[in-house]
Write a protein that holds these residues in place. Structure first.
Motif, mmCIF file in Angstrom:
data_model
loop_
_atom_site.group_PDB
_atom_site.id
_atom_site.type_symbol
_atom_site.label_atom_id
_atom_site.label_comp_id
_atom_site.label_asym_id
_atom_site.label_seq_id
_atom_site.Cartn_x
_atom_site.Cartn_y
_atom_site.Cartn_z
ATOM 1 N N ALA A 1 4.911 -0.146 -9.462
ATOM 2 C CA ALA A 1 4.965 0.401 -8.107
ATOM 3 C C ALA A 1 5.230 -0.692 -7.074
ATOM 4 O O ALA A 1 5.947 -0.486 -6.085
ATOM 5 C CB ALA A 1 3.651 1.119 -7.784
ATOM 6 N N CYS B 1 -6.899 0.158 -4.659
ATOM 7 C CA CYS B 1 -6.200 0.067 -5.935
ATOM 8 C C CYS B 1 -5.450 -1.256 -6.049
ATOM 9 O O CYS B 1 -5.513 -1.939 -7.081
ATOM 10 C CB CYS B 1 -5.238 1.252 -6.069
ATOM 11 S SG CYS B 1 -4.243 1.228 -7.578
ATOM 12 N N LYS B 2 -4.756 -1.630 -4.976
ATOM 13 C CA LYS B 2 -3.995 -2.891 -4.963
ATOM 14 C C LYS B 2 -4.921 -4.083 -5.177
ATOM 15 O O LYS B 2 -4.622 -4.996 -5.963
ATOM 16 C CB LYS B 2 -3.258 -3.021 -3.621
ATOM 17 C CG LYS B 2 -2.501 -4.325 -3.435
ATOM 18 C CD LYS B 2 -1.930 -4.437 -2.034
ATOM 19 C CE LYS B 2 -3.042 -4.624 -0.990
ATOM 20 N NZ LYS B 2 -2.495 -4.758 0.374
ATOM 21 N N GLY C 1 -4.003 -4.524 -8.746
ATOM 22 C CA GLY C 1 -2.621 -4.894 -8.425
ATOM 23 C C GLY C 1 -2.276 -6.274 -8.961
ATOM 24 O O GLY C 1 -3.131 -7.165 -9.017
ATOM 25 N N ILE D 1 2.298 2.071 -3.389
ATOM 26 C CA ILE D 1 1.342 2.742 -4.290
ATOM 27 C C ILE D 1 1.197 4.213 -3.912
ATOM 28 O O ILE D 1 1.151 5.101 -4.784
ATOM 29 C CB ILE D 1 -0.019 2.016 -4.263
ATOM 30 C CG1 ILE D 1 0.129 0.610 -4.854
ATOM 31 C CG2 ILE D 1 -1.083 2.814 -5.027
ATOM 32 C CD1 ILE D 1 -1.093 -0.279 -4.698
ATOM 33 N N GLU E 1 1.290 0.195 -14.364
ATOM 34 C CA GLU E 1 1.944 1.139 -13.456
ATOM 35 C C GLU E 1 1.933 0.619 -12.017
ATOM 36 O O GLU E 1 2.925 0.751 -11.286
ATOM 37 C CB GLU E 1 1.239 2.496 -13.520
ATOM 38 C CG GLU E 1 1.422 3.238 -14.836
ATOM 39 C CD GLU E 1 0.610 4.514 -14.877
ATOM 40 O OE1 GLU E 1 1.207 5.591 -14.721
ATOM 41 O OE2 GLU E 1 -0.625 4.424 -15.016
ATOM 42 N N VAL E 2 0.811 0.032 -11.616
ATOM 43 C CA VAL E 2 0.714 -0.500 -10.249
ATOM 44 C C VAL E 2 1.696 -1.651 -10.072
ATOM 45 O O VAL E 2 2.340 -1.783 -9.022
ATOM 46 C CB VAL E 2 -0.733 -0.942 -9.929
ATOM 47 C CG1 VAL E 2 -0.809 -1.602 -8.551
ATOM 48 C CG2 VAL E 2 -1.677 0.250 -9.986
ATOM 49 N N ARG E 3 1.836 -2.482 -11.097
ATOM 50 C CA ARG E 3 2.811 -3.585 -11.028
ATOM 51 C C ARG E 3 4.222 -3.027 -10.865
ATOM 52 O O ARG E 3 5.034 -3.568 -10.116
ATOM 53 C CB ARG E 3 2.690 -4.445 -12.291
ATOM 54 C CG ARG E 3 3.456 -5.749 -12.208
ATOM 55 C CD ARG E 3 2.936 -6.804 -13.174
ATOM 56 N NE ARG E 3 2.947 -6.377 -14.564
ATOM 57 C CZ ARG E 3 1.851 -6.148 -15.294
ATOM 58 N NH1 ARG E 3 0.647 -6.299 -14.767
ATOM 59 N NH2 ARG E 3 1.944 -5.770 -16.551
ATOM 60 N N SER F 1 -2.889 -0.985 -14.541
ATOM 61 C CA SER F 1 -2.348 -2.113 -13.774
ATOM 62 C C SER F 1 -0.856 -2.303 -14.052
ATOM 63 O O SER F 1 -0.126 -2.826 -13.201
ATOM 64 C CB SER F 1 -3.123 -3.391 -14.088
ATOM 65 O OG SER F 1 -3.186 -3.615 -15.484
ATOM 66 N N ASP G 1 0.840 -1.208 0.000
ATOM 67 C CA ASP G 1 0.000 0.000 0.000
ATOM 68 C C ASP G 1 0.873 1.256 0.000
ATOM 69 O O ASP G 1 0.604 2.218 -0.713
ATOM 70 C CB ASP G 1 -0.915 0.020 1.236
ATOM 71 C CG ASP G 1 -1.922 -1.125 1.235
ATOM 72 O OD1 ASP G 1 -2.129 -1.732 0.169
ATOM 73 O OD2 ASP G 1 -2.502 -1.407 2.306
ATOM 74 N N TYR H 1 4.293 5.967 -5.172
ATOM 75 C CA TYR H 1 4.287 6.048 -6.635
ATOM 76 C C TYR H 1 3.382 7.189 -7.100
ATOM 77 O O TYR H 1 3.756 7.983 -7.974
ATOM 78 C CB TYR H 1 3.807 4.720 -7.225
ATOM 79 C CG TYR H 1 3.898 4.634 -8.738
ATOM 80 C CD1 TYR H 1 5.069 4.201 -9.353
ATOM 81 C CD2 TYR H 1 2.813 4.974 -9.541
ATOM 82 C CE1 TYR H 1 5.161 4.116 -10.744
ATOM 83 C CE2 TYR H 1 2.892 4.898 -10.927
ATOM 84 C CZ TYR H 1 4.061 4.464 -11.524
ATOM 85 O OH TYR H 1 4.153 4.385 -12.898
ATOM 86 N N ALA I 1 -5.177 3.439 -1.545
ATOM 87 C CA ALA I 1 -4.080 2.599 -2.042
ATOM 88 C C ALA I 1 -4.440 1.118 -1.942
ATOM 89 O O ALA I 1 -4.162 0.325 -2.856
ATOM 90 C CB ALA I 1 -2.803 2.891 -1.253
#
Length: 354
Positions: free
Chosen positions: A260, A219-220, A224, A199, A256-258, A254, A196, A202, A216
């Motif tokens: 992060a 979002c995960k 995520g 994210i 970008e989250v990966r 996703s 968390d 990031y 966060a």
């Protein structure tokens, strides 16, 4: 010799297993299953001398939304007690809530609590004393990877190698188990909370957007991943722009989250590889045949099993109901105490925790 008072109380009270987690506390009651699954959050009114105003789900709803004098705190950090008095009151609340829901029996249960494998003797003692102070007549400790393995249905008491990767809120526990004991163990304080935070950092670095922990976490959970998805997704982050000071919404992918989450995921992968590197070859053969189980909330991160399989060339799978493995395992020890008591890390009132 059996304590006559404990024997008498045992006729009128419950046996319960507790996963005292950084993010959530789960309570398993013998014969009933999981009866409580609530956040490990306590809301305190500082104007009234630290009086507790809410615990669990109600307290989590207050995070980031309270007036200045009410503070929502998490009494456990990285899987261990950071605030003893608050943890004791939280345990007391959950134990009594179980009894109110299920029975009119005396609230003096026999309790097994999961603890991280890397904790110190002082931290063990803190959990043990908190259980007794909260009303338990007997308290036992079990290392979380062992409890998770039992809850995931692994043959921990047999002469066959089993391996569990338990990714919780505050800690990731990796353990190779055989004959009721842990052969190789690794415990790192990187898990769901750290993801968390990744994210949040990031969003701040790339978009100058300040978001909260709950955003966060959402979002995960929603997009995520640890491995490329069959179909990449997007999520709208809402927060405050650090440059203008005004509310702003940003769509994040996703991919970008990966990116992060990559540091935390890489650390978990490396920890698993280190544990495998120390595992005796006979047990490695068992693991190659039966696979390695993922448990805890972090096991639900999309693609994590595929990523670990790719990196280690070993089969990984997500255990059934991974969120509840530790609590179920702790409860199952009480259901089959004679066979599984050797898996415990601590003993009952009047004995020394070893």
């Amino acid at each position: 010799m059996v304590n006559p008072l404990n024997w008498f109380l045992g006729l009128f009270s419950l046996d319960i297993g507790i996963d005292l987690g950084t993010a959530n506390t789960l309570v398993y009651v013998r014969g009933k299953g999981i009866v409580i699954n609530e956040p490990s959050v306590v809301a305190i009114d500082q104007k009234k001398g630290g009086r507790i105003v809410a615990i669990g789900a109600e307290a989590k709803e207050m995070v980031g939304r309270t007036p200045a004098h009410i503070v929502a705190v998490r009494p456990l950090r990285d899987g261990v007690i950071s605030d003893f008095d608050t943890t004791e009151q939280m345990l007391h609340y959950f134990i009594h809530k179980v009894h109110e829901r299920l029975t009119l029996r005396i609230p003096r249960p026999r309790v097994v609590v999961g603890i991280p494998s890397g904790v110190t003797e002082v931290e063990k003692r803190a959990v043990y004393e908190a259980c007794l102070s909260a009303g338990a007549r007997e308290a036992y400790l079990i290392e979380e990877p062992m409890a998770a393995a039992i809850g995931a249905g692994l043959p921990v008491a047999e002469s066959v190698g089993s391996m569990i990767v338990d990714i919780g809120g505050g800690t990731t526990e990796v353990a190779v188990i055989s004959l009721g004991g842990i052969v190789v163990a690794r415990s790192i304080r990187i898990a769901g909370d750290e993801m968390d935070e990744d994210i949040i950092n990031y969003a701040r670095t790339k978009y100058n957007l300040l978001i909260g922990e709950r955003m966060a976490e959402r979002c995960k959970i929603e997009i995520g991943s640890a491995y490329p998805l069959p179909e990449e997704k997007t999520f709208t982050l809402r927060g405050r722009n650090l440059v203008t000071g005004l509310p702003e919404a940003v769509e994040i992918s996703s991919i970008e989250v990966r990116e992060a989450l990559s540091n935390s995921v890489n650390t978990i992968v490396e920890t698993v590889r280190e544990a495998l590197d120390e595992t005796p070859p006979e047990l490695i053969a068992d693991l190659m045949e039966h696979g390695i189980a993922l448990a805890g909330g972090g096991a639900l991160l999309a693609g994590l099993a595929e990523r670990l399989s790719q990196e280690t060339r070993m089969p990984f799978y997500v255990a059934e109901e991974p969120l509840t493995c530790v609590a179920r395992g702790a409860g199952m020890v009480l259901e089959d105490f004679d066979r599984l008591s050797k898996t415990l890390a601590g003993t009952e009132r009047g004995s020394t925790v070893h």
